[in-house]
Design an enzyme around this catalytic site. Structure first.
Site, PDB file in Angstrom:
ATOM      1  CD  GLN A  99      -3.478  -8.388  -4.018  1.00  0.00           C
ATOM      2  OE1 GLN A  99      -2.792  -8.891  -3.130  1.00  0.00           O
ATOM      3  NE2 GLN A  99      -3.487  -7.099  -4.239  1.00  0.00           N
ATOM      4  CE  LYS A 104       0.305  -7.552  -1.734  1.00  0.00           C
ATOM      5  NZ  LYS A 104      -1.072  -7.767  -1.271  1.00  0.00           N
ATOM      6  CG  ASP A 157      -4.250  -9.329   3.450  1.00  0.00           C
ATOM      7  OD1 ASP A 157      -3.312  -8.560   3.185  1.00  0.00           O
ATOM      8  OD2 ASP A 157      -4.847 -10.022   2.596  1.00  0.00           O
TER       9      ASP A 157
HETATM   10  N1  L34 Z   1      -5.874  -9.117   0.242  1.00  0.00           N
HETATM   11  N2  L34 Z   1      -5.811  -7.359  -1.228  1.00  0.00           N
HETATM   12  C1  L34 Z   1      -5.338  -7.958  -0.131  1.00  0.00           C
HETATM   13  N3  L34 Z   1      -4.338  -7.418   0.616  1.00  0.00           N
HETATM   14  C2  L34 Z   1      -3.787  -6.234   0.262  1.00  0.00           C
HETATM   15  O1  L34 Z   1      -2.837  -5.684   1.021  1.00  0.00           O
HETATM   16  C3  L34 Z   1      -4.238  -5.601  -0.902  1.00  0.00           C
HETATM   17  N4  L34 Z   1      -3.683  -4.421  -1.365  1.00  0.00           N
HETATM   18  C4  L34 Z   1      -4.548  -3.439  -2.019  1.00  0.00           C
HETATM   19  C5  L34 Z   1      -5.358  -4.181  -3.095  1.00  0.00           C
HETATM   20  N5  L34 Z   1      -5.803  -5.498  -2.683  1.00  0.00           N
HETATM   21  C6  L34 Z   1      -5.293  -6.168  -1.628  1.00  0.00           C
HETATM   22  C7  L34 Z   1      -2.447  -4.358  -1.937  1.00  0.00           C
HETATM   23  O2  L34 Z   1      -1.626  -5.243  -1.866  1.00  0.00           O
HETATM   24  C8  L34 Z   1      -3.559  -2.464  -2.602  1.00  0.00           C
HETATM   25  N6  L34 Z   1      -2.283  -3.169  -2.589  1.00  0.00           N
HETATM   26  C9  L34 Z   1      -1.104  -2.726  -3.223  1.00  0.00           C
HETATM   27  C10 L34 Z   1       0.105  -3.385  -3.097  1.00  0.00           C
HETATM   28  C11 L34 Z   1       1.244  -2.941  -3.744  1.00  0.00           C
HETATM   29  C12 L34 Z   1       1.213  -1.827  -4.531  1.00  0.00           C
HETATM   30  C13 L34 Z   1       0.014  -1.152  -4.666  1.00  0.00           C
HETATM   31  C14 L34 Z   1      -1.124  -1.600  -4.021  1.00  0.00           C
HETATM   32  C15 L34 Z   1       2.437  -1.393  -5.251  1.00  0.00           C
HETATM   33  O3  L34 Z   1       3.357  -2.144  -5.384  1.00  0.00           O
HETATM   34  N7  L34 Z   1       2.457  -0.144  -5.765  1.00  0.00           N
HETATM   35  C16 L34 Z   1       3.558   0.409  -6.518  1.00  0.00           C
HETATM   36  C17 L34 Z   1       3.158   0.682  -7.959  1.00  0.00           C
HETATM   37  C18 L34 Z   1       2.625  -0.474  -8.682  1.00  0.00           C
HETATM   38  C19 L34 Z   1       2.131  -0.121 -10.072  1.00  0.00           C
HETATM   39  O4  L34 Z   1       2.938   0.285 -10.906  1.00  0.00           O
HETATM   40  O5  L34 Z   1       0.920  -0.238 -10.302  1.00  0.00           O
HETATM   41  C20 L34 Z   1       3.947   1.743  -5.898  1.00  0.00           C
HETATM   42  O6  L34 Z   1       5.092   2.146  -6.072  1.00  0.00           O
HETATM   43  O7  L34 Z   1       3.072   2.357  -5.279  1.00  0.00           O
END
Ligand code: L34
Length: 246
Positions: free
Chosen positions: A58, A14, A81
């Protein structure tokens, strides 16, 4: 809050996205021992800080802290959010300022792929306040016929087999197999499960599901990056509203 390794990755992603977009971001990496009062004081400070257009705590947060109180404390017009009850209520009515980032990202993927939800059988697996419930509502707004499945659902496979659009958001590694997918269905995988060997898998068994689906999202590189993109969108929107009110 605390030192959740997955949160570390997501928050870093982020921050990178903010930098890319030209949004200034401030991180407050608070230790697990932080008290409720300290966290509330920080939110209050950010609520009143004119340099701050969006606030995000988060999740998950350590168990001794009250998640509901934290969400309620964030000013709704800075709630990028869209977790605050005022914003959740607006989504229900269809008259909203912000959409929750993950469901909004899923809708954006569907729209950009030229898929029309109107009249389609949509099955959402998972009923969390953050993903499952708002996801179902957005599909409903797009005129889908929506079913929500959860742990008490009698025949998950049978229900998923009916779906033209499947959104999996339960947090069970590879629960949805190819034999549960109708030929030509659209499959969207919100799951983010880290296995013991550190491998990241979704809620869908990609290999077998991809053979049946007309479109499918991978993990990683599917919904996750869209969640972040929608966070940027919400933050820009909040900034525009705040600048109009200055
Ligand atoms: N307050 N908490 C709040 N807001 C959110 O919107 C979230 N979420 C979820 C968990 N807690 C939160 C996120 O940001 C899930 N989440 C989230 C954000 C980004 C990614 C995954 C979950 C992400 O960047 N995923 C990458 C892989 C990352 C890795 O290697 O672990 C992808 O390519 O899917």
């Amino acid at each position: 809050m605390g030192d959740d390794p997955a949160s570390r990755i997501y928050v870093n992603n982020k921050k990178k996205a903010c930098e890319y977009c030209g949004i200034e971001s401030f991180e407050y990496a608070m230790p697990a021992e932080t008290t409720h009062e300290e966290l509330m004081a920080l939110i209050e400070k950010l609520n009143n800080d004119d340099r701050v257009d969006g606030i995000l705590c988060q999740l998950p947060i350590p168990k001794h802290l009250d998640e509901k109180a934290v969400i309620n404390a964030i000013r709704p017009d800075k709630d990028v959010d869209a977790f605050h009850p005022a914003n959740v209520g607006k989504i229900m009515i269809g008259d909203y300022d912000f959409l929750p980032c993950t469901p909004a990202g899923v809708m954006e993927l569907i729209k950009e792929s030229g898929i029309d939800i109107s009249g389609k059988e949509c099955v959402v697996i998972g009923r969390s306040n953050i993903v499952g419930k708002p996801m179902a509502m957005l599909l409903l707004h797009a005129h889908g016929t929506v079913t929500i499945c959860h742990s008490r659902t009698k025949d998950l496979a049978e229900t998923v087999r009916r779906a033209d659009v499947v959104v999996a958001a339960v947090g069970v590694p590879e629960l949805i197999k190819g034999d549960m997918i109708k030929e030509g269905a659209v499959v969207i995988d919100v799951g983010m499960n880290r296995l013991a060997d550190k491998k990241l898998v979704g809620d869908v068994e990609f290999e077998s599901a991809a053979k049946k689906a007309s479109a499918i999202t991978p993990v990683p590189g599917g919904v996750g990056p869209m969640t972040i993109a929608m966070l940027m969108k919400n933050t820009v929107k909040a900034a525009l509203v705040h600048s109009e009110n200055k």
